[in-house]
Design an enzyme around this catalytic site. Structure first.
Site, short mmCIF file in Angstrom:
data_model
loop_
_atom_site.label_atom_id
_atom_site.label_comp_id
_atom_site.label_asym_id
_atom_site.label_seq_id
_atom_site.Cartn_x
_atom_site.Cartn_y
_atom_site.Cartn_z
N GLU A 172 16.43 33.34 -3.50
CA GLU A 172 15.27 33.49 -4.38
C GLU A 172 14.19 34.21 -3.61
O GLU A 172 14.01 33.98 -2.41
CB GLU A 172 14.75 32.13 -4.84
CG GLU A 172 13.41 32.26 -5.59
CD GLU A 172 13.00 31.06 -6.40
OE1 GLU A 172 13.41 29.94 -6.04
OE2 GLU A 172 12.27 31.25 -7.39
N ASN A 226 17.25 28.33 -15.88
CA ASN A 226 17.06 27.72 -14.57
C ASN A 226 16.30 26.42 -14.73
O ASN A 226 15.12 26.44 -15.04
CB ASN A 226 16.25 28.67 -13.67
CG ASN A 226 15.87 28.02 -12.36
OD1 ASN A 226 16.74 27.67 -11.57
ND2 ASN A 226 14.57 27.85 -12.13
N GLU A 227 16.97 25.33 -14.56
CA GLU A 227 16.40 23.97 -14.65
C GLU A 227 15.33 23.87 -15.73
O GLU A 227 14.28 23.27 -15.53
CB GLU A 227 15.87 23.51 -13.28
CG GLU A 227 14.77 24.35 -12.66
CD GLU A 227 14.15 23.72 -11.41
OE1 GLU A 227 14.89 23.24 -10.55
OE2 GLU A 227 12.90 23.74 -11.32
N CYS A 279 12.84 29.71 -9.90
CA CYS A 279 11.75 29.95 -10.84
C CYS A 279 11.46 31.43 -11.02
O CYS A 279 10.98 31.84 -12.08
CB CYS A 279 10.50 29.22 -10.38
SG CYS A 279 10.69 27.44 -10.51
O1 AHR Z 1 14.07 26.38 -4.64
C1 AHR Z 1 12.72 26.42 -4.94
C2 AHR Z 1 12.45 26.13 -6.40
O2 AHR Z 1 12.90 24.86 -6.73
C3 AHR Z 1 13.18 27.01 -7.37
O3 AHR Z 1 12.51 28.18 -7.62
C4 AHR Z 1 13.22 26.19 -8.61
O4 AHR Z 1 14.32 26.49 -9.40
C5 AHR Z 1 13.21 24.78 -8.09
O5 AHR Z 1 12.28 24.01 -8.71
#
Ligand code: AHR
Length: 854
Positions: free
Chosen positions: A254, A581-582, A454
């Protein structure tokens, strides 16, 4: 059930049964503590006089609306039992948004998905209450001007338009109760005692689990006082081998912590496109603007940011430099300086124009002002043109800067000012920093997930990562605000991600937003209520389909051609795509996810879609996400959880009970977090221990990736991470060593085993873990053992007839003090036979690699 918990429950039920009433009063309320973020609480009473709080400030329901820092507030919750036998709760979210939240529950413990309902006028939505009459719910609320309104609904999904009502029509059904913690306003309910009993048990259970999960090595001396060396026997059952995923160990990339620009992306010039804006940091840094990282040295030189004749519409700003005499310079300071290595070549390129011929000197200067490398460029012509020069560094310097010095007076404009080492990973143009990329490759990841996290779904709709913005010529890529508080050039874009995956032999796993932004968005509407408008979703779905064509399509297809034009006519062999994503599992999410999922499944049945089940290992999003995945038959779902080492110790069996025939799991983000968030031997061992359980369940868990991967020192928004770095050094953590050992020593078959430990106490037994796999390509059998105890373990291993090819095996041991940050694995050779003894040191992870003949 654990013994201690059993005793608590038994004691509780005996006391309760002794004088258990049929029904009691239940009081539901919230407090303003912690800026109203502590959620919904309960207290009970037999007589409305003496009240018993069920946990002090214990939340049975929390608000999920908006950003972590400022929102997630539950103000004035109103709870009632509805005609549908569900409890309904509405609450205000803040003082200004014209929105109220709703959630329902059958038992006040398990809550269904939340909805956030917009109302009018645009004057806030305060003190919402619910009235129920013959299948119809009316939500009555106040606004800031002091007026009252209501909306009606049958299902808490669609509502009538708001209607103004008289203030006396606002029901005054809430009461004030004096509790031990102070006066609280809420609602009184008469409920069966058994319902309250369940609430108390839920609270006690959570409290007990929290205590266990909080165990860490700082309490080991006391916890294990008197514990002597433990003995264990391990019997292997190779005849019961079963296949596990050959894709298990991967990485999560990320762009957080400057992982991309200033990190893995080898560009050395910061703000090369003059596109930094105040917006990148939401206006919190006055210096963060189009000239950030640029400065002028000397007199008679004007450096200004223009936008009248941009190089490209996506790259609006550029710099114009005017000099009346030579001598002054424009300097780029890089990302905290530029790291230069003696003898290496650097490609300087930029776009420039100048009505008159302008000659420039381009220099790399060291920390003391000395010239490390230099070259010359002459610009001519008022149209934008690309110019380049190669510079060879005469010396090492980790704090160099790039200087551009007009040799003649005049005016010129420049944009996309770039400096790349020629030695990038696999010598790719626009490539990756070789040492960092190699450190990732050394883990032998079977897949790479990108671009987040995120970052994939973004802070608000406008910030969603759109893959099309990140391909093609650099000047046409669309830079944007990185939600972690900096600038994203998109120089490391989808082409580069795919290329990197191919270069290291890992499967690409792009994750696209499910048509909703991050659940913690604070921009353009809070939470995920700001999903992409439904009438724009067809276009968005097409964008996802186009991504598959870009990766895999023939070079004659529209998107496949762009890939070919970028230098990769062959497909990238994309097999997986993550959608979401979550995310908060809301109606807004579900509608959009289903649209994308169905379209991909229909058009590309060869692609495996990975869905999402929220950011925790339990709770509403986890339950609702799994229910949705089961309904839609989503092949894989992405689970995330950052947990304490204690959680990992006591939840090694987390996947043992998972449905073997349902969706597979991609454990997409996980890490052990200790107070202070270090990455040390203790967290690494907890992860190693938990991964033995993941390997055992490698038929259900098909992929796993620690998160986050990279972090630049002094620019870290999240700890712990796997690999820290600065401009010239790469600093893999202990956690990295564990991931690498699992990556290198992974298997394709799991060998069940029987373990007998001399100590039966749960806290001892659970700190020992073992797994055995066979790697089909080498034929080797790999044993992994973790000991998180402060004492050694004498182990007798019985391979039970495993045909050994060699009496020697490779032993790798990672051990030390739990707080060690620099423990490194040590290799040795050991003698083995069908039954052999192995001493496992306190706080250690041991890998034994055995050559077998079949
Ligand atoms: O890994 C850091 C963050 O943790 C990521 O962006 C998100 O998906 C999670 O909340």
């Amino acid at each position: 059930m654990n013994k201690a918990l059993l005793i608590v429950c038994l004691a509780f039920s005996l006391i309760a049964r002794a004088a258990a009433p049929d029904s009691v009063y239940l009081f539901s309320y919230s407090t303003s503590k912690n800026n109203n973020k502590n959620g919904l609480h309960f207290a009970w009473s037999r007589d409305r006089e003496t009240w018993h709080e069920i946990g002090s400030e214990f939340a049975f329901l929390r608000s999920d609306y908006g950003r972590w820092d400022t929102e997630k507030r539950m103000i004035d919750p109103y709870l009632m039992m509805g005609g549908d036998n569900l409890w309904h709760c509405v609450w205000a979210l803040n003082e200004h948004d014209p929105v109220f939240a709703h959630a329902s529950s059958p038992d006040l413990i398990n809550w269904n998905r939340q909805t956030y309902n917009y109302v009018s006028p645009l004057d806030g939505c305060l003190k919402p209450v619910i009235d129920y009459y013959q299948g119809n719910y009316t939500v009555i609320y106040a606004v800031n001007s002091g007026k009252y309104y209501n909306v009606s609904t049958h299902d808490f999904k669609s509502y009538t338009p708001s209607t103004q009502i008289a203030s006396y029509a606002y029901p005054s059904t809430s009461v004030i109760i004096h509790l031990a913690g102070g006066n609280a306003k809420g609602q009184l309910h008469r409920v069966a005692w058994s319902d309250v009993e369940k609430l108390i048990k839920a609270f006690e259970n959570k409290k007990y689990r929290n205590t266990r999960n909080a165990e860490n090595s700082s309490g080991d001396a006391q916890r294990f006082a008197g514990l002597k060396e433990v003995t264990a026997t391990i019997d292997l059952y190779p005849e019961r081998a079963r296949p596990i995923s050959d894709l298990l160990m991967g990485v999560f990339f990320e762009d957080i912590n400057y992982a991309a620009d200033g990190g893995l992306y080898a560009e050395l010039v910061q703000n090369r496109d003059f596109e930094y804006t105040q917006q990148d940091k939401l206006g919190r840094d006055a210096n963060w603007n189009a000239s950030y990282a640029w400065k002028v040295k000397g007199d008679d030189l004007e450096f200004k940011i223009d936008s009248a004749k941009p190089l490209h519409q996506n790259n609006f700003h550029y710099a114009t430099v005017s000099t009346t005499k030579a001598g002054a310079k424009i300097i780029n300071t890089g990302f905290d300086g530029i790291s230069i290595k003696r003898g290496e070549k650097y490609d300087f390129t930029f776009f420039a124009n100048s009505a008159a011929k302008t000659s420039l000197r381009v220099l790399l200067t060291g920390r003391n002002g000395q010239t490390l490398a230099s070259s010359a460029v002459t610009i001519s012509g008022s149209a934008w043109k690309k110019y380049s020069a190669v510079m060879t560094a005469g010396m090492d310097d980790d704090s160099a800067q790039l200087e551009i010095e007009p040799v003649t007076a005049g005016v010129f404009s420049m944009d996309l000012v770039s400096l790349f080492p020629q030695k990038t990973f696999r010598n790719r143009k626009n490539g990756l920093r070789a040492d960092l990329a190699q450190t990732i490759a050394d883990m032998r990841p079977r897949f790479v997930r990108f671009p987040g996290g995120c970052v994939a779904h973004g802070d608000g709709l406008g910030n969603i990562y759109r893959w099309k913005n990140t391909i093609g010529a650099l000047q046409q890529r669309v830079p944007q605000r990185n939600l972690w508080g900096y600038h994203q050039t998109a120089g490391l874009g989808y082409f580069e991600y795919f290329q990197f995956c191919e270069d290291i032999g890992a499967a690409p796993v792009p994750v696209v937003a499910a048509g909703v932004p991050c659940q913690n968005s604070g921009v353009g509407g809070a939470g995920q209520q700001g999903g992409i408008p439904i009438w724009e979703m067809d276009e968005y779905v097409q964008e996802v389909l186009d991504l598959i064509e870009y990766a895999n399509g023939d070079a004659k297809t529209k998107w496949g051609k762009l890939r070919a034009d970028a230098g990769h006519p062959k497909p990238f062999n994309l097999k997986y795509i993550g959608i979401g994503n979550e995310d908060l599992i809301t109606d807004v999410f579900e509608e959009r996810f289903a649209m994308i999922y169905k379209a991909v499944k229909e058009k590309h049945p060869e692609i495996t879609v990975i869905g999402t089940v929220g950011p925790f290992y339990e709770g509403t999003d986890y339950n609702e996400g799994w229910a949705l995945a089961n309904r839609l038959n989503v092949p894989v779902v992405d689970e995330h959880y950052y947990v304490s080492p204690g959680w990992m110790i006591y939840n090694q069996d987390f996947y043992d009970g998972y449905n073997r025939n349902g969706s597979k799991v991609y454990l997409g983000e996980y890490a052990a977090h200790l107070p202070g968030r270090p990455n040390n031997l203790e967290t690494a061992l907890a992860e190693a221990l938990y991964l033995t359980g993941v390997e055992r369940n490698g038929d259900v868990v098909s992929m796993a990736s620690y998160a986050p991967l990279l972090a630049k020192e002094k620019h870290t928004q999240w700890n712990p991470d796997l690999i820290y770095f600065n401009n010239s050094q790469v600093k893999p953590t202990v956690g990295y060593q564990v991931q690498k050992l699992y990556g290198i020593h992974s298997g394709t078959k799991y060998f069940p085993s029987l373990i007998n430990v001399s100590e039966h106490k749960e806290e001892v037994r659970n700190r020992l873990a073992f797994s055995a796999v066979r790697d089909s390509s080498s034929g080797d059998v790999i044993l992994k053992m973790v000991n998180l105890l402060p004492v050694g373990t004498k182990t007798k291993i019985n391979l039970r007839g495993l045909p050994l090819k060699d009496s020697k095996a490779l032993k790798i041991e990672l051990t030390g003090n739990p707080q060690d940050k620099d423990a490194r694995p040590k290799e040795s050779s050991i003698e083995i036979k069908d039954q052999f003894d192995l001493e496992i040191l306190p706080y250690s992870f041991v890998v034994i690699r055995i050559k077998t003949s079949s």
